[in-house]
Design an enzyme around this catalytic site. Structure first.
Site, short mmCIF file in Angstrom:
data_model
loop_
_atom_site.label_atom_id
_atom_site.label_comp_id
_atom_site.label_asym_id
_atom_site.label_seq_id
_atom_site.Cartn_x
_atom_site.Cartn_y
_atom_site.Cartn_z
CB THR A 173 -0.93 0.04 1.22
OG1 THR A 173 -1.82 -1.09 1.18
CG2 THR A 173 -1.77 1.31 1.25
CG PHE A 175 0.17 4.76 3.70
CD1 PHE A 175 -1.02 4.91 4.40
CD2 PHE A 175 0.70 3.49 3.55
CE1 PHE A 175 -1.67 3.81 4.93
CE2 PHE A 175 0.06 2.39 4.07
CZ PHE A 175 -1.14 2.55 4.77
#
Length: 283
Positions: A173, A175
């Site tokens: 992921t 960010f």
């Protein structure tokens, strides 16, 4: 005034919390119920930074986040890539063979299908990953486990029965770390610039806006479009490019872009996360 806090969305133990601990280990992580609350915490001074997930390598972009970024008033100062390692968490003393159900967010359940099928465990949808771990701990039912980050097990006193059970070992992921003030002063071997723009209402406008990046040798790593103001005719584009606005080729490309846009807003200039380069070399 600084608080030395970084705000994130979710319960303690969420993957966003893990991202805070990884990227800013010297800061206190502040949990917030929603993305809007994270942004408001920084705007209002309750936190210095916001940790916001924008995309996942398996499931694509995080819904609604790109609508919030340009409207937030915050600026991107860093990016952080976090590997999504999933653990099976249960009441201490429970053997894996006793687990009948596993609770987690729908997205995470879909990333562990192979493991669940192999062990005959049925999936149960929870509100989110860390919240599921919190609920499993509160219920205290030996046959019920949670799928979450190892950090959630540490926080809620659950035992890790299995680690890294995700189907795809490269699941990551991305960010964005955001602040009230922009910081264009830093220089690194690989810099990124993020911005949003709206094209003017002229023929082939998008094609013309892209021409400057091609002719000036600027690599565009992301280009996404989405509607604004609830109408089909108003489209805003979000883009990431390699380079700094003060680089000659980037400056020329942005100047050319401005001729064909109705608005242009630079959201941030920041160093690329080292994991970005590592993943590119593996591709």
């Amino acid at each position: 005034m600084t608080t030395n806090r970084i705000a994130f969305q979710g319960e303690p133990g969420a993957y966003s919390h893990e991202a805070c601990r990884t990227a800013r280990p010297d800061m206190e992580a502040l949990p917030c119920p929603t993305f809007e609350d994270v942004i408001e915490a920084v705007r209002g001074g309750a936190a210095d930074l916001a940790m916001l997930p924008v995309e996942n390598s398996t499931y694509g972009r995080v819904a609604d986040i790109h609508h919030l970024l340009p409207e937030s008033g915050l600026k991107i100062v860093d990016e952080a890539f976090v590997r999504v390692h999933i653990s099976l968490l249960a009441v201490p003393g429970t053997p894996l063979s006793d687990i009948r159900q596993a609770m987690s967010h729908t997205v995470l359940l879909g990333q562990c299908r192979g493991f669940l099928r192999q062990h005959g465990i049925s999936a149960m949808t929870g509100a989110d990953t860390a919240g599921s771990a919190k609920e499993v701990a509160a219920r205290g039912i030996p046959s019920l486990a949670a799928l979450a980050a190892p950090l959630a097990g540490e926080i809620y006193g659950l035992e890790r029965l299995a680690d890294q059970i995700e189907d795809r070992q490269n699941n990551t992921t991305r960010f964005l770390i955001m602040s009230r003030q922009a910081d264009h002063s830093r220089r690194a071997e690989r810099m990124l610039t993020s911005f949003v723009f709206r094209v003017r209402n002229i023929p082939a406008a998008l094609y013309k806006t892209m021409g400057g990046f091609a002719t000036n040798g600027v690599n565009m790593t992301k280009l996404e479009s989405y509607m604004v103001d609830g109408v089909f005719t108003a489209t805003q584009f979000y883009a990431d490019i390699e380079g700094h606005p003060e680089d000659d080729n980037v400056r020329r490309a942005l100047d050319e872009l401005s001729y064909f846009t109705a608005s242009l807003d630079i959201l941030g200039v920041y160093p690329a996360d080292p994991l970005r380069e590592a993943q590119r070399q593996q591709a």
